[in-house]
Design an enzyme around this catalytic site. Structure first.
Site, PDB file in Angstrom:
ATOM      1  N   ARG A 198      10.523   6.584   2.638  1.00  0.00           N
ATOM      2  CA  ARG A 198      10.560   8.037   2.791  1.00  0.00           C
ATOM      3  C   ARG A 198      11.280   8.446   4.069  1.00  0.00           C
ATOM      4  NH1 ARG A 198       4.594   9.733   2.553  1.00  0.00           N
ATOM      5  NH2 ARG A 198       5.500  11.801   2.902  1.00  0.00           N
ATOM      6  N   ASP A 223       1.702   5.221   0.010  1.00  0.00           N
ATOM      7  CA  ASP A 223       1.127   6.365   0.710  1.00  0.00           C
ATOM      8  C   ASP A 223       0.508   7.349  -0.275  1.00  0.00           C
ATOM      9  OD1 ASP A 223       1.994   5.369   3.143  1.00  0.00           O
ATOM     10  OD2 ASP A 223       3.853   6.520   3.136  1.00  0.00           O
ATOM     11  N   ARG A 261       0.843  -1.192   0.000  1.00  0.00           N
ATOM     12  CA  ARG A 261       0.000   0.000   0.000  1.00  0.00           C
ATOM     13  C   ARG A 261       0.879   1.243   0.000  1.00  0.00           C
ATOM     14  NH1 ARG A 261      -2.927  -1.044   5.834  1.00  0.00           N
ATOM     15  NH2 ARG A 261      -1.087  -1.244   7.144  1.00  0.00           N
TER      16      ARG A 261
END
Length: 260
Positions: free
Chosen positions: A198, A54, A52
């Site tokens: 990230r 972001d 999944r």
């Protein structure tokens, strides 16, 4: 009727979506595909993604599976029709049959992400890269990336209060290289935690700015504390680029090659 399972290979521009996974207060990529395929097949269809991403993150290569009870599907026709029905920022590459136990998420052997940094203003890179103004030490950032290969617990780079049972990941590859006037961070692992890439990039930027030494970067990893790591890097520069599966889950070996 016998259940048939299919892998759907797709790509999307994540700019306008709340992420891959369905959310109560936003439009997701998963939602748009489920709506389109359910309309086409005239039956409610749920899909399961390989992961999944972001909000704002892109996918050059995402895989999702769905189940079907009924006659064999005309996969070429369905692929073309879905591309007509879906918005311009979501594209289906192909749909292929897999064994019933094949799972887009749990059968994956590895996933690869890329993060793009530019130091020049370019209107065509704006939505797909992160522009960093000060000069960065990419040699030090590459050395920091190599440190990742020595660890398995990446709690420091994970969102807190997630529903996973372990924060252990096996990173196979990580490093920076200069390609077409952009610095590209490539990382491949068996799995990734939420927000992990990230957070890693954000911490490596601290290394590149001289605010975090390599020993301190190791200390961040070993602390197993998200509060010790840097801020998450901007989402628009991150791409899911590749997902690998074992050959034996495909009904036809030629299905391993994605054809546009």
């Amino acid at each position: 009727m016998t259940k048939k399972r299919y892998f759907t290979y797709l790509s999307y521009n994540g700019k306008c979506y709340c992420g891959w996974q369905n959310q109560p207060n936003g439009i997701s990529v998963q939602q748009k595909i489920e709506e389109a395929i359910s309309t086409l097949l005239q039956k409610k269809i749920s899909i399961t993604g390989a992961g999944r991403t972001d909000a704002g993150v892109h996918a050059a290569a995402m895989v999702a599976h769905f189940d079907w009870w009924g006659d064999d599907l005309d996969l070429g026709f369905i692929c073309k029709r879905l591309n007509c029905m879906l918005p311009h920022d979501i594209a289906i590459q192909k749909i292929v049959p897999v064994v019933q136990e094949g799972h887009a998420r749990f059968s994956a052997m590895s996933r690869t992400y890329k993060y793009y940094i530019t130091q020049k203003k370019n209107p065509f890179h704006h939505d797909f890269s992160c522009r960093i103004y000060p000069q960065l030490d990419f040699v030090a950032m590459h050395q920091a990336a190599q440190c990742l290969l020595e660890y398995t617990d990446f709690t420091s780079f994970s969102k807190v209060h997630t529903d996973v049972k372990t924060n252990n990941c096996k990173i196979h590859q990580a490093g920076w290289e200069y390609v077409d006037e952009m610095w590209v961070f490539t990382i491949q692992a068996d799995r990734f935690l939420r927000n992990m890439v990230r957070a890693i990039v954000g911490t490596m930027l601290e290394v590149g700015r001289g605010k975090c030494s390599l020993p301190e970067f190791r200390q961040v990893i070993e602390a197993k504390d998200r509060g010790k790591a840097g801020s998450s890097a901007f989402a628009q520069a991150l791409f899911l680029c590749d997902i690998e599966y074992p050959k034996d889950i495909f009904m036809n070996v030629t299905d391993l090659e994605i054809k546009e």
